[in-house]
Design an enzyme around this catalytic site. Structure first.
Site, mmCIF file in Angstrom:
data_model
loop_
_atom_site.group_PDB
_atom_site.id
_atom_site.type_symbol
_atom_site.label_atom_id
_atom_site.label_comp_id
_atom_site.label_asym_id
_atom_site.label_seq_id
_atom_site.Cartn_x
_atom_site.Cartn_y
_atom_site.Cartn_z
ATOM 1 N N ASN A 165 -12.974 3.031 -5.511
ATOM 2 C CA ASN A 165 -11.545 3.298 -5.677
ATOM 3 C C ASN A 165 -10.962 3.934 -4.422
ATOM 4 O O ASN A 165 -11.602 4.752 -3.761
ATOM 5 C CB ASN A 165 -11.321 4.218 -6.877
ATOM 6 C CG ASN A 165 -11.785 3.574 -8.167
ATOM 7 O OD1 ASN A 165 -11.980 2.359 -8.207
ATOM 8 N ND2 ASN A 165 -11.979 4.359 -9.205
ATOM 9 N N TYR A 195 0.822 -1.225 0.000
ATOM 10 C CA TYR A 195 0.000 0.000 0.000
ATOM 11 C C TYR A 195 0.848 1.264 0.000
ATOM 12 O O TYR A 195 0.428 2.288 -0.552
ATOM 13 C CB TYR A 195 -1.007 -0.024 1.161
ATOM 14 C CG TYR A 195 -2.161 -0.936 0.844
ATOM 15 C CD1 TYR A 195 -3.177 -0.521 -0.008
ATOM 16 C CD2 TYR A 195 -2.209 -2.232 1.335
ATOM 17 C CE1 TYR A 195 -4.225 -1.368 -0.346
ATOM 18 C CE2 TYR A 195 -3.250 -3.086 1.008
ATOM 19 C CZ TYR A 195 -4.258 -2.653 0.171
ATOM 20 O OH TYR A 195 -5.287 -3.491 -0.173
ATOM 21 N N ARG A 210 1.361 1.826 -3.592
ATOM 22 C CA ARG A 210 0.141 2.351 -4.229
ATOM 23 C C ARG A 210 -0.050 3.832 -3.880
ATOM 24 O O ARG A 210 -0.431 4.638 -4.703
ATOM 25 C CB ARG A 210 -1.106 1.571 -3.773
ATOM 26 C CG ARG A 210 -1.068 0.059 -3.925
ATOM 27 C CD ARG A 210 -1.366 -0.382 -5.337
ATOM 28 N NE ARG A 210 -0.269 -0.138 -6.254
ATOM 29 C CZ ARG A 210 0.896 -0.817 -6.250
ATOM 30 N NH1 ARG A 210 1.126 -1.780 -5.388
ATOM 31 N NH2 ARG A 210 1.844 -0.523 -7.114
ATOM 32 N N CYS A 222 1.154 6.688 15.884
ATOM 33 C CA CYS A 222 -0.114 7.371 15.651
ATOM 34 C C CYS A 222 0.003 8.800 16.197
ATOM 35 O O CYS A 222 0.401 8.977 17.354
ATOM 36 C CB CYS A 222 -1.238 6.614 16.356
ATOM 37 S SG CYS A 222 -2.795 7.524 16.416
ATOM 38 N N ASN A 264 -18.880 0.899 -19.456
ATOM 39 C CA ASN A 264 -17.745 0.029 -19.135
ATOM 40 C C ASN A 264 -17.052 -0.403 -20.429
ATOM 41 O O ASN A 264 -17.673 -0.436 -21.488
ATOM 42 C CB ASN A 264 -18.233 -1.206 -18.360
ATOM 43 C CG ASN A 264 -17.162 -1.800 -17.466
ATOM 44 O OD1 ASN A 264 -16.533 -1.089 -16.700
ATOM 45 N ND2 ASN A 264 -16.942 -3.090 -17.568
ATOM 46 N N LEU A 265 -15.785 -0.752 -20.288
ATOM 47 C CA LEU A 265 -15.020 -1.167 -21.463
ATOM 48 C C LEU A 265 -15.660 -2.372 -22.148
ATOM 49 O O LEU A 265 -15.642 -2.501 -23.358
ATOM 50 C CB LEU A 265 -13.583 -1.500 -21.032
ATOM 51 C CG LEU A 265 -12.526 -1.581 -22.112
ATOM 52 C CD1 LEU A 265 -12.437 -0.278 -22.896
ATOM 53 C CD2 LEU A 265 -11.165 -1.889 -21.481
ATOM 54 N N THR A 302 -16.564 -0.731 -13.580
ATOM 55 C CA THR A 302 -16.482 -1.753 -12.526
ATOM 56 C C THR A 302 -16.965 -3.086 -13.068
ATOM 57 O O THR A 302 -17.914 -3.145 -13.855
ATOM 58 C CB THR A 302 -17.253 -1.324 -11.250
ATOM 59 O OG1 THR A 302 -17.205 -2.384 -10.296
ATOM 60 C CG2 THR A 302 -18.682 -0.940 -11.533
ATOM 61 N N HIS A 315 -14.705 1.834 -0.049
ATOM 62 C CA HIS A 315 -13.599 0.930 0.268
ATOM 63 C C HIS A 315 -12.411 1.649 0.909
ATOM 64 O O HIS A 315 -11.306 1.117 0.926
ATOM 65 C CB HIS A 315 -13.141 0.176 -0.992
ATOM 66 C CG HIS A 315 -14.148 -0.831 -1.464
ATOM 67 N ND1 HIS A 315 -14.082 -1.448 -2.693
ATOM 68 C CD2 HIS A 315 -15.257 -1.323 -0.867
ATOM 69 C CE1 HIS A 315 -15.116 -2.280 -2.825
ATOM 70 N NE2 HIS A 315 -15.841 -2.207 -1.732
HETATM 71 N N1 APR Z 1 -12.817 2.429 -19.318
HETATM 72 C C1 APR Z 1 -13.917 1.810 -18.812
HETATM 73 N N2 APR Z 1 -13.869 0.625 -18.187
HETATM 74 C C2 APR Z 1 -12.666 0.027 -18.080
HETATM 75 C C3 APR Z 1 -11.476 0.613 -18.587
HETATM 76 C C4 APR Z 1 -11.593 1.862 -19.244
HETATM 77 N N3 APR Z 1 -10.543 2.483 -19.759
HETATM 78 N N4 APR Z 1 -10.448 -0.229 -18.333
HETATM 79 C C5 APR Z 1 -10.961 -1.295 -17.691
HETATM 80 N N5 APR Z 1 -12.299 -1.138 -17.544
HETATM 81 C C6 APR Z 1 -13.259 -2.043 -16.906
HETATM 82 C C7 APR Z 1 -12.896 -3.507 -17.030
HETATM 83 O O1 APR Z 1 -13.446 -4.047 -18.224
HETATM 84 C C8 APR Z 1 -13.548 -4.101 -15.784
HETATM 85 O O2 APR Z 1 -14.882 -4.494 -16.045
HETATM 86 O O3 APR Z 1 -13.232 -1.758 -15.524
HETATM 87 C C9 APR Z 1 -13.558 -2.924 -14.799
HETATM 88 C C10 APR Z 1 -12.551 -3.058 -13.670
HETATM 89 O O4 APR Z 1 -12.928 -4.150 -12.872
HETATM 90 P P1 APR Z 1 -12.094 -4.582 -11.589
HETATM 91 O O5 APR Z 1 -10.652 -4.658 -11.921
HETATM 92 O O6 APR Z 1 -12.747 -5.809 -11.051
HETATM 93 O O7 APR Z 1 -12.266 -3.355 -10.577
HETATM 94 P P2 APR Z 1 -13.499 -3.010 -9.632
HETATM 95 O O8 APR Z 1 -14.783 -3.423 -10.231
HETATM 96 O O9 APR Z 1 -13.324 -1.579 -9.233
HETATM 97 O O10 APR Z 1 -13.188 -3.922 -8.370
HETATM 98 C C11 APR Z 1 -14.061 -3.847 -7.280
HETATM 99 O O11 APR Z 1 -12.730 -5.303 -5.965
HETATM 100 O O12 APR Z 1 -10.581 -5.988 -5.406
HETATM 101 C C12 APR Z 1 -11.694 -5.283 -4.998
HETATM 102 O O13 APR Z 1 -11.807 -3.576 -3.395
HETATM 103 C C13 APR Z 1 -11.373 -3.836 -4.707
HETATM 104 O O14 APR Z 1 -12.652 -1.852 -5.155
HETATM 105 C C14 APR Z 1 -12.204 -3.084 -5.702
HETATM 106 C C15 APR Z 1 -13.333 -4.036 -5.990
#
Ligand code: APR
Length: 232
Positions: free
Chosen positions: A88, A52, A55, A132, A194-195, A172, A105
């Site tokens: 995020n 972290y 990150r 702390c 979404n992508l 997501t 989160h």
């Molecule tokens: N534009 C739009 N969507 C996109 C892009 C982009 N440029 N790049 C990737 N994606 C999409 C992917 O196709 C995927 O469906 O974003 C999504 C990312 O999914 P994850 O990696 O699973 O992320 P997320 O959904 O935020 O994860 C949820 O899981 O690990 C835990 O706590 C963590 O907050 C996180 C949670």
């Protein structure tokens, strides 16, 4: 019109932050179960803190993209009628100018003391076990909701979804609950940007595919009646 927007890692991908599930299930080379669970932290706190710390440091090297900017522009017009709920832990919405952002989160730039329960704004590392600022104990951990922990402020989110006219899910994968269920809690119409179609794409009234930097500004223009929209 009351709008709730949910964002996930996909909205920050074009800023250069890696998503969780797009690279063979690894997050920056790690199995999320080895860095993002309370058990992983108990087993090897040093590894988790270093992960972290990296990150957190990476945030300084990235910038908000056109999708974050568009949501800030939408807030400037809708004010309290827009709530951004994000999974995020980055701060790109805030740096783009959004103020009404709820991090379910947690946040990288916050540290939580497990002794006194205080939370502190934090930009430096935690791996060197700093005290702390409140109680002096070296028990600060990332203020991140790990797998198996309870997301922040779900009552607020549930209320906003129950009152909204439009729910929009951006970037997501729709596999992590409770966020994956928000589409069912939303009172109004629903849209996914979404992508690719997410795991829950068929639950949305409409689903558009493409990069967030293109889809989100186009959707905001459409909503505000400013310039061309986008095709599905
Ligand atoms: N534009 C739009 N969507 C996109 C892009 C982009 N440029 N790049 C990737 N994606 C999409 C992917 O196709 C995927 O469906 O974003 C999504 C990312 O999914 P994850 O990696 O699973 O992320 P997320 O959904 O935020 O994860 C949820 O899981 O690990 C835990 O706590 C963590 O907050 C996180 C949670």
């Amino acid at each position: 019109m009351r709008v709730v927007v949910l964002t996930g890692a996909g909205i920050s991908a074009e800023s250069g932050l890696s998503t969780f599930r797009d690279s063979g299930g690894l997050w920056e080379g790690h199995d999320p179960m080895q860095v993002a669970t309370p058990e992983a932290y108990d087993d090897d706190p040093g590894l988790v803190q270093r992960f972290y710390d990296e990150r957190r440091a990476a945030l300084a090297r990235v910038r908000p993209n056109a999708a974050h900017d568009a949501l800030a522009r939408l807030e400037a017009r809708l004010g309290e009628d827009l709530l951004v709920v994000t999974q995020n832990v980055d701060d790109l919405h805030e740096r783009a100018g959004s103020a009404r952002v709820h991090h379910i989160h947690g946040r990288l730039r916050s540290a939580w003391c497990t002794t006194c329960d205080e939370r502190h704004p934090w930009d430096g590392p935690l791996g060197d076990r700093p005290p702390c600022p409140w109680c002096g104990e070296a028990t600060l951990r990332p203020d991140i909701v790990w797998f198996g922990e309870i997301p922040y402020g779900m009552d607020l989110v549930e209320r906003a979804l129950g009152e909204c006219d439009l729910f929009v899910s951006i970037g997501t994968s729709g596999v992590v609950y409770p966020a994956a269920a928000f589409v069912h809690w939303a009172r109004g119409t629903t849209l996914e940007l979404n992508l690719e179609p997410s795991a829950g794409a068929s639950d949305f009234a409409e689903s558009r595919q493409g990069p967030a930097s293109r889809l989100v500004p186009a959707w905001v223009n459409e909503l505000l009646g400013e310039g061309p929209g986008t095709s599905t």
